[in-house]
Design an enzyme around this catalytic site. Structure first.
Site, PDB file in Angstrom:
ATOM      1  N   CYS A  27      27.999  75.890 -43.491  1.00 40.82           N
ATOM      2  CA  CYS A  27      27.990  74.472 -43.854  1.00 40.82           C
ATOM      3  C   CYS A  27      27.068  73.670 -42.934  1.00 40.82           C
ATOM      4  O   CYS A  27      27.355  73.511 -41.734  1.00 40.82           O
ATOM      5  CB  CYS A  27      29.401  73.903 -43.798  1.00 40.82           C
ATOM      6  SG  CYS A  27      29.480  72.135 -44.162  1.00 40.82           S
ATOM      7  N   GLY A  71      31.324  67.043 -46.987  1.00 38.00           N
ATOM      8  CA  GLY A  71      32.722  67.221 -47.300  1.00 38.00           C
ATOM      9  C   GLY A  71      33.018  67.453 -48.776  1.00 38.00           C
ATOM     10  O   GLY A  71      32.182  67.848 -49.551  1.00 38.00           O
ATOM     11  N   CYS A 277       8.959  63.128 -47.364  1.00 38.90           N
ATOM     12  CA  CYS A 277      10.318  62.634 -47.560  1.00 38.90           C
ATOM     13  C   CYS A 277      10.322  61.423 -48.492  1.00 38.90           C
ATOM     14  O   CYS A 277       9.325  60.703 -48.592  1.00 38.90           O
ATOM     15  CB  CYS A 277      10.954  62.270 -46.222  1.00 38.90           C
ATOM     16  SG  CYS A 277      11.162  63.679 -45.111  1.00 38.90           S
ATOM     17  N   CYS A 292      18.496  60.364 -44.914  1.00 40.43           N
ATOM     18  CA  CYS A 292      18.529  61.661 -45.603  1.00 40.43           C
ATOM     19  C   CYS A 292      19.830  62.376 -45.259  1.00 40.43           C
ATOM     20  O   CYS A 292      20.338  62.245 -44.139  1.00 40.43           O
ATOM     21  CB  CYS A 292      17.325  62.514 -45.168  1.00 40.43           C
ATOM     22  SG  CYS A 292      17.329  64.213 -45.803  1.00 40.43           S
ATOM     23  N   ASP A 293      20.348  63.130 -46.196  1.00 43.69           N
ATOM     24  CA  ASP A 293      21.563  63.902 -45.981  1.00 43.69           C
ATOM     25  C   ASP A 293      21.392  64.925 -44.860  1.00 43.69           C
ATOM     26  O   ASP A 293      22.353  65.281 -44.180  1.00 43.69           O
ATOM     27  CB  ASP A 293      21.928  64.617 -47.292  1.00 43.69           C
ATOM     28  CG  ASP A 293      23.314  65.225 -47.258  1.00 43.69           C
ATOM     29  OD1 ASP A 293      24.146  64.757 -46.461  1.00 43.69           O
ATOM     30  OD2 ASP A 293      23.586  66.151 -48.039  1.00 43.69           O
ATOM     31  N   CYS A 342       3.127  73.949 -53.546  1.00 48.89           N
ATOM     32  CA  CYS A 342       4.001  74.065 -52.371  1.00 48.89           C
ATOM     33  C   CYS A 342       4.178  72.709 -51.682  1.00 48.89           C
ATOM     34  O   CYS A 342       5.300  72.303 -51.384  1.00 48.89           O
ATOM     35  CB  CYS A 342       3.410  75.072 -51.391  1.00 48.89           C
ATOM     36  SG  CYS A 342       4.223  75.091 -49.781  1.00 48.89           S
ATOM     37  N   CYS A 368       6.892  79.377 -45.403  1.00 48.46           N
ATOM     38  CA  CYS A 368       5.504  79.453 -45.871  1.00 48.46           C
ATOM     39  C   CYS A 368       5.204  80.813 -46.515  1.00 48.46           C
ATOM     40  O   CYS A 368       4.635  80.886 -47.604  1.00 48.46           O
ATOM     41  CB  CYS A 368       4.557  79.187 -44.697  1.00 48.46           C
ATOM     42  SG  CYS A 368       2.806  79.397 -45.087  1.00 48.46           S
TER      43      CYS A 368
END
Length: 389
Positions: A27, A71, A277, A292-293, A342, A368
């Site tokens: 996790c 969670g 991002c 961001c998570d 990519c 990569c």
């Protein structure tokens, strides 16, 4: 920014922070939370929920996505989810199209929830790691923050109950997809997993590379996904998919669907396939917002929706240069024939960001080699599939 109407906005909230009724060996959010001064923020209050929606939705005129993750977000209960819908109805001043999404392990999913998800058109992601024995090996009932469920013994495992939750979603005709973490074992057995999913009728799939712990050398965990293994996984999965594609029976696989769209000139919806991002609002249970998570860390906190306006949060994002730091690519990437598809991959997977997650990175993606293997083996067939579409 907030003086004008925003065409679209997505908010991801963690209504129970990292609390969960399962314990998964790999996790990433458990690892992330342990690296903060405060690991868990407990249960989100309805006041915080209201402020999040009020401070975001009132600026949106196109589409608005409210996503629940954890969670395990279902632990916050059905009344909380109903209240979220009520708040979106209350604050949707500009008649935006509302999209709801929720990612779950299925353990707490009930018939009442499934019926609600159907009524409100939720898209549900269900976390399943391939075959039952693989799923049960890495995904265990209970954790330190949530007592073990007395109805699920460690000997029985967790797959059966999660698969039962999928059955509930099917019964109530809820849109769902299966999210599979690609670790060492799922990667090595993807052909079996693909056939198993096909037999189950699971036709909407996401495969997400497993993350090693932050600030640690990758590839050292039992479950770690090595670049060569991931490259072989992508090729094997595409071989299975393409065979079904030629028969008009291919499942939706998010990563491949994005590649096909990119070949046809469309912008990928997956941020890890864009090359930099994106603009995100990831919100902890106390209202704290992050970009961001994967970076819900103290050093990346942008503000709190209980006290801060959206424009102030966006100014802090710009000040911290979160998005801008993901733009530079190393010279090897800029001259690579694979770059068109990519695009450098997810920033979290870039070599120097693994060593220094807070710094500016121009490092190579850890995978990569994986992408080079995949495009060399599959690019021509990807083009043929795109042309056929």
């Amino acid at each position: 920014m907030t003086s004008n109407i925003i065409p679209s906005l997505s908010v991801m909230i963690k209504p129970v922070s990292g609390l969960c009724n399962m314990r998964c060996d790999y996790c990433f959010y458990c690892d992330e939370a342990e690296k903060r001064e405060q690991a868990s923020f407990g249960l989100m209050s309805e006041r915080t929920l209201k402020n999040i929606i009020r401070r975001t939705l009132t600026h949106v005129g196109g589409s608005y996505t409210l996503a629940f993750q954890g969670g395990e977000p279902t632990l916050r209960g059905l009344p909380f989810l109903k209240q979220a819908v009520a708040y979106t109805e209350q604050y949707n001043q500009h008649h935006a199209k509302i999209n709801y999404a929720l990612q779950t392990n299925g353990f707490s999913l009930t018939e009442e929830m499934a019926h609600f998800f159907c009524e409100q058109h939720f898209l549900i992601g269900v976390s399943i790691d391939g075959l039952p024995e693989i799923h049960d090996r890495y995904r265990h009932p209970g954790n330190a923050a949530e007592p073990r469920d007395s109805n699920v013994s460690p000997e029985r495992g967790t797959f059966a109950r999660t698969a039962g939750a999928v059955g509930l979603l099917e019964k109530y005709q809820v849109d769902y997809n299966i999210l599979t973490v690609v670790h060492k074992e799922t990667a090595e057995r993807i052909r079996e997993i693909y056939r198993f999913y096909k037999e189950k009728g699971w036709n909407y799939l996401q495969f997400i590379p497993c993350l090693d712990p932050l600030n640690e050398e990758p590839g050292k965990q039992e479950y770690s996904l090595l670049p060569g293994t991931y490259g072989r996984f992508l090729i094997d999965l595409f071989d299975c998919w393409y065979e079904d594609f030629l028969q008009g029976q291919a499942p939706y696989i998010r990563q491949f669907d994005n590649y096909l769209g990119m070949i046809l000139g469309y912008r990928p919806e997956a941020c890890d396939q864009r090359g930099h991002c994106g603009l995100q609002y990831a919100v902890e249970a106390d209202g704290s917002v992050y970009p961001c998570d994967f970076y819900m860390l103290d050093e990346w906190k942008l503000g709190n929706f209980n006290t801060d306006r959206l424009d102030a949060i966006d100014r802090e994002r710009f000040r911290k240069q979160f998005i801008e730091r993901s733009d530079p690519l190393p010279e090897k990437c800029r001259g690579c024939e694979c770059l068109a598809l990519c695009r450098g991959g997810c920033y979290r997977h870039r070599t120097s960001s693994l060593q220094n997650p807070g710094g500016v990175s121009a490092g190579l993606n850890y995978f990569c080699e994986s992408y080079r293997m995949f495009f060399e083996a599959c690019y021509e067939r990807l083009k043929r599939a795109a042309t056929a579409l």
